[in-house]
Write a protein that holds these residues in place. Structure first.
Motif, PDB file in Angstrom:
ATOM      1  N   ASP A 375       9.538  17.673  37.823  1.00  0.00           N
ATOM      2  CA  ASP A 375       8.365  18.480  37.758  1.00  0.00           C
ATOM      3  C   ASP A 375       7.427  18.358  36.716  1.00  0.00           C
ATOM      4  O   ASP A 375       7.806  17.891  35.551  1.00  0.00           O
ATOM      5  CB  ASP A 375       9.304  19.895  37.396  1.00  0.00           C
ATOM      6  CG  ASP A 375      10.199  20.376  38.536  1.00  0.00           C
ATOM      7  OD1 ASP A 375       9.731  20.043  39.695  1.00  0.00           O
ATOM      8  OD2 ASP A 375      10.811  21.339  38.288  1.00  0.00           O
ATOM      9  N   PRO A 383       3.869  24.915  34.769  1.00  0.00           N
ATOM     10  CA  PRO A 383       3.608  24.199  35.801  1.00  0.00           C
ATOM     11  C   PRO A 383       1.879  23.992  35.905  1.00  0.00           C
ATOM     12  O   PRO A 383       1.153  24.733  35.532  1.00  0.00           O
ATOM     13  CB  PRO A 383       3.965  25.121  37.060  1.00  0.00           C
ATOM     14  CG  PRO A 383       4.880  26.024  36.508  1.00  0.00           C
ATOM     15  CD  PRO A 383       4.879  26.311  35.069  1.00  0.00           C
ATOM     16  N   ASP A 388       3.059  26.780  41.654  1.00  0.00           N
ATOM     17  CA  ASP A 388       3.990  26.025  41.742  1.00  0.00           C
ATOM     18  C   ASP A 388       4.620  25.726  43.313  1.00  0.00           C
ATOM     19  O   ASP A 388       3.982  25.535  44.266  1.00  0.00           O
ATOM     20  CB  ASP A 388       5.077  26.418  40.662  1.00  0.00           C
ATOM     21  CG  ASP A 388       6.070  25.204  40.376  1.00  0.00           C
ATOM     22  OD1 ASP A 388       5.777  23.856  40.702  1.00  0.00           O
ATOM     23  OD2 ASP A 388       7.130  25.478  39.902  1.00  0.00           O
ATOM     24  N   ARG A 389       5.920  26.348  43.249  1.00  0.00           N
ATOM     25  CA  ARG A 389       6.739  26.352  44.702  1.00  0.00           C
ATOM     26  C   ARG A 389       6.302  27.283  45.749  1.00  0.00           C
ATOM     27  O   ARG A 389       6.594  27.248  46.863  1.00  0.00           O
ATOM     28  CB  ARG A 389       7.964  26.073  44.428  1.00  0.00           C
ATOM     29  CG  ARG A 389       8.501  24.788  43.868  1.00  0.00           C
ATOM     30  CD  ARG A 389      10.069  24.974  43.847  1.00  0.00           C
ATOM     31  NE  ARG A 389      10.610  23.345  43.262  1.00  0.00           N
ATOM     32  CZ  ARG A 389      10.544  22.907  41.996  1.00  0.00           C
ATOM     33  NH1 ARG A 389      10.155  23.804  41.095  1.00  0.00           N
ATOM     34  NH2 ARG A 389      11.063  21.620  41.765  1.00  0.00           N
ATOM     35  N   ASN A 422       3.576  20.280  42.079  1.00  0.00           N
ATOM     36  CA  ASN A 422       3.823  19.724  40.700  1.00  0.00           C
ATOM     37  C   ASN A 422       5.389  18.878  40.724  1.00  0.00           C
ATOM     38  O   ASN A 422       5.752  18.897  39.580  1.00  0.00           O
ATOM     39  CB  ASN A 422       4.144  20.898  39.683  1.00  0.00           C
ATOM     40  CG  ASN A 422       3.050  21.935  39.677  1.00  0.00           C
ATOM     41  OD1 ASN A 422       1.786  21.448  39.531  1.00  0.00           O
ATOM     42  ND2 ASN A 422       3.082  23.290  39.764  1.00  0.00           N
TER      43      ASN A 422
END
Ligand SMILES: Cc1ncc(COP(=O)(O)O)c(C=O)c1O
Length: 456
Positions: A375, A383, A388-389, A422
């Motif tokens: 990461d 991040p 991010d996710r 990321n």
């Protein structure tokens, strides 16, 4: 000699591309793929340090699987599921008796043409077995991209006892609804001792939905698309929840199964637990041919033994796919590939730890065996792409840190990147050697320097 100018024109004009919009599309032409390397049409060579989609676990065109398919092709093309073929039985025996040796939960195994189809089948099985419609599914997880095929016609995966029309049951849940997200196992769980926040939140959802409506929870051991390694306590706790509330656990091992995490299956990293349904794919034959499969626990398998189950695809138990499974698994068993994954994985883990010390942009490194997620963070340790996710893949994707890494690695002769912005997914084939591990790490080193310069 291939005419790449013409091929590019046809590819650009007629192929229905995915992921990249037509305007973004990069024509990355592969001339051939051998062992751990991809030969590009421009003559350059890339070390495949991501095993394509964390799928080609034995490198490209491994002779064990290739020879088995070539041999099978002298006898078989396609044989439909209503007739038995030698390789189907051998593949099932290998999975249940040899790979899962010493485990007493597995009952039966079926081969499909993709991981997605195997997931679909496991969902239908869980719903038929429990008679309930709802599936719990983890945020950030990935299980395939189809929708709805089974609902488009009359035979909805129905289960027929054989003697009584009134007892014929369709898969519960038509019209389709009933996929309820549960929280991802990270990052909230990371720093916690005792009961994990994700488990507490999941139990609240179970109570709100009503356990009596839930057929199963489907999970990934280490997330593939999301590149996320759950807390060690997560799966034992989730299994306990599923037992206490009486629904099934579907363990989707399409990406992690057959050795990726240094065990045959990800669930085996935790003592004393096993799934009710296990979905497999990719690594079962090193992705030489399209494949997927479901392992049903004995109780579930016995339930289906008693019925006529109107399910199946033209490709179920395809002789050539099954031959590739047999060739691949026999080789893996005979050559202790699992042991090799563990040894090589330690070299990779140590190399990544060393990179993490030197590069401020490295946040967490999670993973096991030969699958690690790196990461990437900014100078504040956050991040770099804030979503991010939860990314929507909008804006300039070229500025995503994992794209910077991919570009730099390609310049160093290595194919490596990620999916969510990321996170870099380091997943070389099990056939990688020490020099190649070092080559991959040194390309990643250069990539991380580029991210440091821009973001950290
Ligand atoms: C965990 C998981 N499940 C299911 C799938 C779907 O498998 P397939 O692409 O073979 O349809 C994938 C594919 O990446 C996956 O990673």
């Amino acid at each position: 000699m291939s005419n790449w100018t013409e091929i590019e024109r046809w590819d650009r004009a007629y192929y229905l591309h995915n992921v990249q919009a037509q305007a973004d599309y990069t024509f990355l032409a592969v001339d051939r793929a051998d062992g751990n390397f991809i030969q590009l049409a421009d003559g350059s060579r890339l070390l495949d340090f991501q095993s394509q989609l964390v799928s080609d676990s034995m490198g490209h065109r491994h002779p064990a699987a290739v020879d088995a398919v070539n041999q099978a092709m002298t006898r078989y093309g396609h044989v439909f599921f209503g007739m038995a073929n030698e390789y189907r039985a051998r593949a099932a025996k290998l999975v249940i008796e040899d790979v899962l040796a010493g485990e007493d939960w597995p009952g039966r195994f079926r081969v499909f043409a993709s991981g997605t189809e195997a997931v679909e089948s496991a969902l239908a099985m869980a719903r038929l077995y429990t008679g309930r419609p709802v599936i719990l599914t983890q945020a950030h997880s990935f299980h395939g991209s189809t929708m709805g095929a089974t609902w488009l016609r009359g035979y909805r995966n129905s289960l027929n006892p054989g003697d009584d029309l009134s007892r014929v049951v369709d898969v519960p849940g038509f019209p389709v609804s009933g996929y309820i997200p549960i929280p991802p196992p990270e990052p909230a769980d990371a720093a916690v001792e005792g009961v994990l926040p994700s488990i507490t939140a999941t139990e609240s959802i179970i109570r709100a939905v009503g356990a009596e409506n839930i057929a199963a929870v489907i999970t990934e051991p280490m997330f593939g698309a999301g590149g996320l390694m759950p807390h060690d306590g997560y799966y034992p706790a989730l299994r306990e929840l599923s037992r206490r509330h009486g629904f099934l656990w579907i363990d989707d091992e399409v990406l992690c199964g057959f050795g990726r995490l240094g065990e045959w299956f990800g669930y085996q990293r935790h003592a004393g637990i096993h799934p009710d349904l296990m979905v497999v794919g990719k690594g079962i034959n090193g992705s030489l041919l399209p494949s997927g499969g479901v392992v049903a626990a004995k109780a579930v398998a016995e339930y289906f033994d008693r019925a006529r189950w109107w399910s199946g695809s033209t490709w179920d138990g395809h002789p050539l796919v099954c031959a590739s499974i047999v060739g691949n698994l026999e080789y893996m068993l005979e050559n202790d590939v699992l042991g090799q994954v563990r040894v090589k994985g330690e070299r990779l883990r140590a190399g990544l730890a060393e990179l993490a010390e030197r590069h401020p942009c490295v946040g967490r490194v999670g993973g096991a065996g030969l699958y690690f997620a790196v990461d990437l963070v900014n100078a504040n340790g956050e991040p770099i792409v804030p979503e991010d996710r939860y990314t929507g893949f909008t804006g300039d994707l070229g500025a995503h840190p994992n794209h910077l890494i991919a570009a730099e690695c390609a310049r160093h002769g290595v194919f490596l990147g990620g999916f969510v912005p990321n996170t870099v997914k380091v997943a070389p084939p099990f056939t990688v050697n020490d020099d190649e591990i070092d080559q991959g790490l040194s390309a990643l080193d250069a990539g991380l320097s580029a991210v440091d310069r821009r973001y950290a």
